[in-house]
Design a protein around this motif. Structure first.
Motif, PDB file in Angstrom:
ATOM      1  N   GLN A 229       0.812  -1.211   0.000  1.00 53.58           N
ATOM      2  CA  GLN A 229       0.000   0.000   0.000  1.00 53.58           C
ATOM      3  C   GLN A 229       0.849   1.267   0.000  1.00 53.58           C
ATOM      4  O   GLN A 229       0.317   2.370   0.082  1.00 53.58           O
ATOM      5  CB  GLN A 229      -0.929   0.008   1.229  1.00 53.58           C
ATOM      6  N   ASP A 230       2.167   1.103  -0.061  1.00 55.26           N
ATOM      7  CA  ASP A 230       3.074   2.244  -0.006  1.00 55.26           C
ATOM      8  C   ASP A 230       3.469   2.641  -1.424  1.00 55.26           C
ATOM      9  O   ASP A 230       4.169   1.896  -2.110  1.00 55.26           O
ATOM     10  CB  ASP A 230       4.321   1.859   0.797  1.00 55.26           C
ATOM     11  N   PRO A 231       3.039   3.802  -1.914  1.00 57.84           N
ATOM     12  CA  PRO A 231       3.321   4.189  -3.300  1.00 57.84           C
ATOM     13  C   PRO A 231       4.790   4.464  -3.574  1.00 57.84           C
ATOM     14  O   PRO A 231       5.193   4.572  -4.729  1.00 57.84           O
ATOM     15  CB  PRO A 231       2.473   5.453  -3.490  1.00 57.84           C
ATOM     16  N   SER A 232       5.626   4.586  -2.540  1.00 58.48           N
ATOM     17  CA  SER A 232       7.040   4.852  -2.768  1.00 58.48           C
ATOM     18  C   SER A 232       7.819   3.582  -3.082  1.00 58.48           C
ATOM     19  O   SER A 232       8.972   3.641  -3.483  1.00 58.48           O
ATOM     20  CB  SER A 232       7.652   5.553  -1.556  1.00 58.48           C
ATOM     21  N   TRP A 233       7.185   2.410  -2.888  1.00 58.00           N
ATOM     22  CA  TRP A 233       7.833   1.137  -3.194  1.00 58.00           C
ATOM     23  C   TRP A 233       7.602   0.766  -4.655  1.00 58.00           C
ATOM     24  O   TRP A 233       6.793   1.381  -5.358  1.00 58.00           O
ATOM     25  CB  TRP A 233       7.300   0.034  -2.277  1.00 58.00           C
ATOM     26  N   ILE A 234       8.285  -0.246  -5.113  1.00 55.16           N
ATOM     27  CA  ILE A 234       8.144  -0.762  -6.474  1.00 55.16           C
ATOM     28  C   ILE A 234       7.353  -2.059  -6.431  1.00 55.16           C
ATOM     29  O   ILE A 234       7.615  -2.918  -5.586  1.00 55.16           O
ATOM     30  CB  ILE A 234       9.522  -1.028  -7.110  1.00 55.16           C
ATOM     31  N   LYS A 290      16.590  -0.195 -15.713  1.00 51.71           N
ATOM     32  CA  LYS A 290      16.627   0.669 -14.535  1.00 51.71           C
ATOM     33  C   LYS A 290      15.212   0.816 -13.987  1.00 51.71           C
ATOM     34  O   LYS A 290      14.278   1.133 -14.736  1.00 51.71           O
ATOM     35  CB  LYS A 290      17.194   2.047 -14.893  1.00 51.71           C
ATOM     36  N   LEU A 291      15.045   0.594 -12.674  1.00 51.55           N
ATOM     37  CA  LEU A 291      13.751   0.709 -12.009  1.00 51.55           C
ATOM     38  C   LEU A 291      13.786   1.882 -11.040  1.00 51.55           C
ATOM     39  O   LEU A 291      14.777   2.078 -10.330  1.00 51.55           O
ATOM     40  CB  LEU A 291      13.418  -0.574 -11.240  1.00 51.55           C
ATOM     41  N   LEU A 292      12.717   2.634 -10.989  1.00 51.45           N
ATOM     42  CA  LEU A 292      12.631   3.801 -10.113  1.00 51.45           C
ATOM     43  C   LEU A 292      11.630   3.554  -8.995  1.00 51.45           C
ATOM     44  O   LEU A 292      10.576   2.946  -9.211  1.00 51.45           O
ATOM     45  CB  LEU A 292      12.192   5.036 -10.918  1.00 51.45           C
ATOM     46  N   HIS A 293      11.957   4.031  -7.800  1.00 50.14           N
ATOM     47  CA  HIS A 293      11.001   3.981  -6.706  1.00 50.14           C
ATOM     48  C   HIS A 293       9.741   4.765  -7.071  1.00 50.14           C
ATOM     49  O   HIS A 293       9.799   5.753  -7.802  1.00 50.14           O
ATOM     50  CB  HIS A 293      11.608   4.580  -5.433  1.00 50.14           C
ATOM     51  N   GLY A 294       8.626   4.323  -6.548  1.00 49.38           N
ATOM     52  CA  GLY A 294       7.367   5.012  -6.790  1.00 49.38           C
ATOM     53  C   GLY A 294       6.718   4.645  -8.114  1.00 49.38           C
ATOM     54  O   GLY A 294       5.726   5.269  -8.503  1.00 49.38           O
ATOM     55  N   GLU A 312       6.413  -0.205 -18.071  1.00 52.26           N
ATOM     56  CA  GLU A 312       5.932   0.532 -16.898  1.00 52.26           C
ATOM     57  C   GLU A 312       4.419   0.519 -16.862  1.00 52.26           C
ATOM     58  O   GLU A 312       3.757   0.717 -17.888  1.00 52.26           O
ATOM     59  CB  GLU A 312       6.448   1.960 -16.923  1.00 52.26           C
ATOM     60  N   VAL A 313       3.874   0.265 -15.678  1.00 48.69           N
ATOM     61  CA  VAL A 313       2.426   0.291 -15.498  1.00 48.69           C
ATOM     62  C   VAL A 313       2.007   1.725 -15.219  1.00 48.69           C
ATOM     63  O   VAL A 313       2.349   2.290 -14.175  1.00 48.69           O
ATOM     64  CB  VAL A 313       2.004  -0.633 -14.350  1.00 48.69           C
ATOM     65  N   LYS A 314       1.272   2.328 -16.137  1.00 52.63           N
ATOM     66  CA  LYS A 314       0.839   3.709 -15.993  1.00 52.63           C
ATOM     67  C   LYS A 314      -0.423   3.788 -15.136  1.00 52.63           C
ATOM     68  O   LYS A 314      -1.208   2.859 -15.067  1.00 52.63           O
ATOM     69  CB  LYS A 314       0.560   4.320 -17.371  1.00 52.63           C
ATOM     70  N   ASP A 315      -0.611   4.952 -14.515  1.00 51.03           N
ATOM     71  CA  ASP A 315      -1.819   5.183 -13.719  1.00 51.03           C
ATOM     72  C   ASP A 315      -3.041   5.260 -14.625  1.00 51.03           C
ATOM     73  O   ASP A 315      -2.966   5.726 -15.757  1.00 51.03           O
ATOM     74  CB  ASP A 315      -1.684   6.495 -12.922  1.00 51.03           C
TER      75      ASP A 315
END
Length: 315
Positions: A229-234, A290-294, A312-315
């Motif tokens: 539930q933490d949006p800052s994680w991947i 390369k993977l980014l947090h969030g 990437e999974v877009k909103d």
């Protein structure tokens, strides 16, 4: 690689001065109580056993630095401390609870993953580590007065851009002590409360504690949040009907095997930076992403190339 978290308690050799970390310098002492890394290990192990937490850091004794701090060195978490520094504070405050509270404060920085953000010390981080120290001291059987004695003696009255004022730090420690649910007496064993779980040292999954944001004292201290539930994680998912293996790295050099369960997202956070690397088999070799947090990602099968590809999974 060295990532120094400056959430530390530092002393200068001279008396009646204030360090850049905002601490009043006590005089030197000829006393020698906190004798070596071995005794420090015993103290830290007692803390870990008290809250049923497996450490994710190591101890390093470094005399002459007049400091104690949490840091990352070569991708490994450490608490670095100066025996003389701890002994001086104990002598100045006339209690060994002072050095224990300082070690608990540095442990709190690791427990809440403060060392991985690269933002250095901030007021909320320091207050959260102070509250953790108070909580730990209560669990060890210290009174509230014993828990705040070190900060009361050496903290600066005024706040800085990185460290809180003395009154705020005393209040944070006191509130952390209160959260342990112990009556203010000497030496009683506190009741068992919600025990914290270990924070990750490498990319990992599961429910782990995360650092606070704008809340220096979370409502149910110690606070734990679900990384799903933490949006800052991947969140990394794979469209496969069986478990698949990928490889993750904090630094792009050393890769760690990770298994993505069929139909389950793999939720994780890189340790050193707010990004890291994913490696997957591609033709006769590997392809690195390369993977980014969030952000969330999906691994899809490309029928045209006969290889896995990342989107990437877009909103």
């Amino acid at each position: 690689m060295l990532v120094l978290f400056s959430g530390s308690i530092a002393l200068n050799a001279q008396t009646k001065k204030v360090t850049s970390c905002g601490y009043i310098v006590p005089p030197k002492s000829l006393r020698s109580d906190f004798a070596s890394v071995y005794e420090a290990t015993d103290v830290v192990n007692q803390m870990l056993q008290t809250i049923n937490w497996k450490e994710n850091f190591r101890l390093q004794e470094r005399n002459g630095i007049q400091n104690a701090y949490a840091t990352i060195i070569n991708n490994m978490r450490w608490i670095v401390y100066d025996n003389n520094f701890l002994e001086n504070i104990d002598a100045y405050t006339k209690t060994k609870w002072s050095s224990i509270s300082i070690m608990a404060h540095e442990m709190g920085h690791h427990y809440y993953n403060h060392v991985v953000s690269q933002t250095g010390s901030t007021v909320p981080k320091e207050l959260e580590a102070d509250a953790f120290s108070g909580y730990m001291m209560a669990k060890l059987g210290a009174t509230k007065d014993q828990s705040i004695v070190a900060i009361s003696a050496i903290a600066s009255d005024r706040a800085s851009s990185t460290h809180p004022a003395k009154k705020d730090r005393v209040n944070a420690i006191s509130q952390g002590w209160d959260k342990a649910g112990v009556s203010d007496n000497k030496g009683t064993n506190p009741p068992v409360v919600n025990n914290p779980q270990p924070a990750p040292t490498r990319p990992s999954t599961g429910t782990v504690p995360r650092p606070g944001t704008n809340q220096p004292l979370p409502p149910n201290y110690p606070q734990q949040t679900d990384p799903s539930q933490d949006p800052s994680w991947i969140a990394l998912s794979m469209q496969s009907n069986k478990d698949e293996v990928v490889y993750l790295s904090d630094d792009g050099k050393t890769f760690q095997e990770a298994t993505i369960k069929a139909g389950q997202p793999f939720v994780f956070k890189f340790e050193i930076y707010n990004y890291g690397w994913l490696r997957m088999k591609y033709y006769n070799g590997y392809r690195t992403y390369k993977l980014l947090h969030g952000k969330d990602y999906a691994i899809l099968w490309n029928r045209r190339t006969g290889n896995w590809t990342l989107v990437e999974v877009k909103d």
